[in-house]
Design an enzyme around this catalytic site. Structure first.
Site, short mmCIF file in Angstrom:
data_model
loop_
_atom_site.label_atom_id
_atom_site.label_comp_id
_atom_site.label_asym_id
_atom_site.label_seq_id
_atom_site.Cartn_x
_atom_site.Cartn_y
_atom_site.Cartn_z
N ALA A 56 0.85 -1.20 0.00
CA ALA A 56 0.00 0.00 0.00
C ALA A 56 0.89 1.25 0.00
O ALA A 56 1.99 1.24 0.55
CB ALA A 56 -0.90 0.00 1.23
N GLY A 97 0.75 -5.45 0.61
CA GLY A 97 -0.17 -5.48 -0.52
C GLY A 97 0.48 -5.96 -1.81
O GLY A 97 -0.18 -6.53 -2.68
N GLU A 100 0.18 -9.66 -1.61
CA GLU A 100 -1.25 -10.01 -1.78
C GLU A 100 -1.65 -9.88 -3.25
O GLU A 100 -2.41 -10.71 -3.78
CB GLU A 100 -2.11 -9.09 -0.90
CG GLU A 100 -1.93 -9.35 0.58
CD GLU A 100 -2.70 -8.38 1.47
OE1 GLU A 100 -3.48 -8.83 2.31
OE2 GLU A 100 -2.52 -7.16 1.32
N GLU A 120 2.32 -6.17 7.95
CA GLU A 120 1.28 -5.29 8.50
C GLU A 120 1.21 -5.32 10.03
O GLU A 120 0.86 -4.32 10.66
CB GLU A 120 -0.10 -5.68 7.93
CG GLU A 120 -0.30 -5.31 6.48
CD GLU A 120 0.28 -6.31 5.49
OE1 GLU A 120 0.05 -6.15 4.29
OE2 GLU A 120 0.97 -7.26 5.92
#
Length: 298
Positions: A56, A97, A100, A120
């Site tokens: 992110a 992210g 992911e 995270e």
């Protein structure tokens, strides 16, 4: 760009190709364009510069842009539903992210020595875009939970060597050869699926643990001792346990609920403030990137 019959989509958001709003829009537009082009048989996703993706874009944390559609969950859905095979060519960094996002692709190829992590928990959060659901499916519940609870990077070649792992379909010979090998893999899988055979999705892989209840209770006890007063590590256990008990979409929604509730905790707020402060402290206002410090010899 298109190279022969393969479309190459490169993330380009320096310094680490964070998945900010404009990058997410660019990816979905690139996927639509590649799927609409009859000459394109497969798609390779990679990162421009020295990173695949660091996850992110922290500059968007806490702003409306972080959640604006297409959010990361929507981008991963678009990858999974692509009619043409999508190969992630992972070099240099695949974190949060970014990992992911790679797990949403049909195939994954990595360069050696790529740091892979879901960090995270260090920001007081759990992975919020399917990390707690897809990583256990490709690495097994115990290996994945260890990575998620600790948040530390693991080298790609160590993960690729694990028996039965499905995280990486191939390890490239070197970072320089990664793209060439990704194009070859993309053409190979496009030929395999030319007859309409379904593309592999991580979400369809099984997720079980032979000693479910006992193992997760043991994990909770271990985490309690490690985590002191931080709520996120125990919530990581809850989210991964959900992957073994619930249907995929229900477990994904459960992970998201946990992520959103942790985002509002004072612990996460403090850890994210600290993370931003440490980076801000290393920058001096009004000194541009083009300024070279003088050498200090004594």
């Amino acid at each position: 760009k298109v190279q022969g019959d393969v479309a190459i989509i490169s993330l380009n958001n320096p310094p680490v190709n964070g998945l900010g709003y404009s990058t997410r829009v660019g990816i979905t537009q690139g996927l639509d364009k590649a799927n609409a082009d009859a000459a394109v048989k497969a798609i390779v996703l990679t990162g421009a510069g020295t990173a695949f993706s660091g996850g992110a874009d922290i500059r968007e944390f806490g702003t409306p842009k972080a959640l604006q559609e297409p959010n990361l969950l929507s981008v991963i859905r678009a990858l999974e539903s692509s009619a043409k095979p999508v190969v992630a060519a992972v070099h240099s960094v695949a974190m949060g992210g970014g990992l992911e996002f790679a797990l949403g692709c049909h195939y994954r190829l990595a360069a050696p020595k790529v740091p892979v992590a879901l960090p995270e928990v260090k920001l007081g959060l759990v992975p919020g875009a399917g990390g707690t659901q897809r990583l256990p499916r490709v690495l097994g519940v115990e290996t994945a939970l260890n990575m998620i609870v600790k948040g530390d990077p693991v080298n790609s070649e160590l993960l690729a060597a694990l028996p039965g792992q499905k995280l990486f379909d191939q390890l490239a010979a070197s970072p320089e050869q990664l793209l060439e090998e990704a194009l070859a893999l993309a053409r190979k899988v496009a030929a395999q699926h030319a007859g309409g055979a379904p593309l592999p999705l991580v979400r369809d892989l099984p997720c079980t643990h032979p000693n479910g209840e006992a193992y997760f209770q043991f994990a909770r006890n271990m985490v309690k001792g490690m985590a002191k007063n931080f709520p996120a590590p125990a919530k990581c256990v809850d989210a991964v346990e959900g992957a073994t008990k619930l249907r995929f979409d229900e477990a994904l929604a459960h992970e998201r609920e946990i992520f959103v509730s942790l985002m509002q905790t004072p612990e996460s707020s403090a850890l994210r403030h600290l993370f931003a402060a440490e980076r801000a402290a290393s920058k001096i206002p009004d000194v541009g990137d083009d300024v070279t410090p003088r050498a200090i010899s004594k």
